[in-house]
Scaffold this motif. Structure first.
Motif, mmCIF file in Angstrom:
data_model
loop_
_atom_site.group_PDB
_atom_site.id
_atom_site.type_symbol
_atom_site.label_atom_id
_atom_site.label_comp_id
_atom_site.label_asym_id
_atom_site.label_seq_id
_atom_site.Cartn_x
_atom_site.Cartn_y
_atom_site.Cartn_z
ATOM 1 N N TYR A 1 -9.885 -0.336 -10.990
ATOM 2 C CA TYR A 1 -8.655 0.954 -10.210
ATOM 3 C C TYR A 1 -8.647 1.218 -11.977
ATOM 4 O O TYR A 1 -9.008 2.078 -12.559
ATOM 5 N N SER B 1 -8.357 10.640 -9.618
ATOM 6 C CA SER B 1 -7.745 9.221 -9.095
ATOM 7 C C SER B 1 -7.523 9.467 -7.379
ATOM 8 O O SER B 1 -7.970 8.116 -6.935
ATOM 9 N N LYS B 2 -8.094 10.531 -6.839
ATOM 10 C CA LYS B 2 -7.707 10.001 -5.593
ATOM 11 C C LYS B 2 -9.539 9.826 -5.090
ATOM 12 O O LYS B 2 -9.065 8.723 -4.362
ATOM 13 N N TRP B 3 -10.096 10.514 -5.667
ATOM 14 C CA TRP B 3 -11.744 9.107 -5.831
ATOM 15 C C TRP B 3 -11.811 8.281 -5.620
ATOM 16 O O TRP B 3 -12.516 7.221 -5.094
ATOM 17 N N MET C 1 -8.910 5.717 -5.994
ATOM 18 C CA MET C 1 -8.617 5.308 -5.134
ATOM 19 C C MET C 1 -8.599 5.488 -3.405
ATOM 20 O O MET C 1 -8.670 4.566 -3.214
ATOM 21 N N ARG C 2 -9.661 6.210 -3.835
ATOM 22 C CA ARG C 2 -10.595 5.691 -2.269
ATOM 23 C C ARG C 2 -11.864 4.566 -1.787
ATOM 24 O O ARG C 2 -12.085 4.814 -1.198
ATOM 25 N N LEU C 3 -12.792 5.124 -3.430
ATOM 26 C CA LEU C 3 -13.449 3.404 -4.306
ATOM 27 C C LEU C 3 -12.858 2.370 -3.842
ATOM 28 O O LEU C 3 -13.551 1.522 -3.307
ATOM 29 N N THR D 1 1.320 6.582 0.411
ATOM 30 C CA THR D 1 1.167 7.598 1.044
ATOM 31 C C THR D 1 2.098 9.573 0.126
ATOM 32 O O THR D 1 2.487 8.611 -0.262
ATOM 33 N N PRO E 1 -9.529 0.293 -2.629
ATOM 34 C CA PRO E 1 -8.459 0.610 -1.994
ATOM 35 C C PRO E 1 -7.294 -0.438 -2.565
ATOM 36 O O PRO E 1 -7.943 -1.319 -1.160
ATOM 37 N N ARG F 1 -2.106 0.404 -0.447
ATOM 38 C CA ARG F 1 -1.364 1.983 0.633
ATOM 39 C C ARG F 1 -1.025 3.038 -0.363
ATOM 40 O O ARG F 1 0.048 2.622 -0.643
#
Length: 99
Positions: free
Chosen positions: A11, A52-54, A56-58, A65, A60, A63
């Motif tokens: 990441y 950052s969001k994508w 983090m999805r790719l 929140t 993971p 977790r």
């Protein structure tokens, strides 16, 4: 534990490559005078958040929140107000006046 560490390192390396590439056009537009400093900062915030969001999805590795105050703030008519983006940093150290 090894998989989590590998995900974290992947990441971080991905962010180090993705952010300069995606933020470079915004930097060029600012340097050429096509956009103002405020627009540059808003676009950079949105672009960095998107990357950052994508990533983090790719990748993971943890977790996360996301807590939102959506619906807490209301305008005069009682309608929900979309909250402004904000960043909370947990490792902030304030400068002491006598330091």
């Amino acid at each position: 534990a090894f998989v989590i560490k590998l995900g974290l390192l992947t990441y971080i390396v991905s962010m180090c490559m993705a952010l300069p590439i995606t933020l470079f056009p915004i930097f060029v537009a600012f340097r050429c005078g096509w956009i103002s400093k405020t627009v540059k900062e808003n676009w950079a915030l949105r672009t960095g958040s998107f990357c950052s969001k994508w990533l983090m999805r790719l990748i993971p590795f943890s977790r996360v929140t996301v807590e939102s105050d959506h619906g807490v703030g209301n305008d005069v008519g009682g309608n929900d107000v979309d909250p402004k983006p904000s960043i909370w940093v947990c490792n902030h150290v304030s400068a002491y006046p006598n330091a």
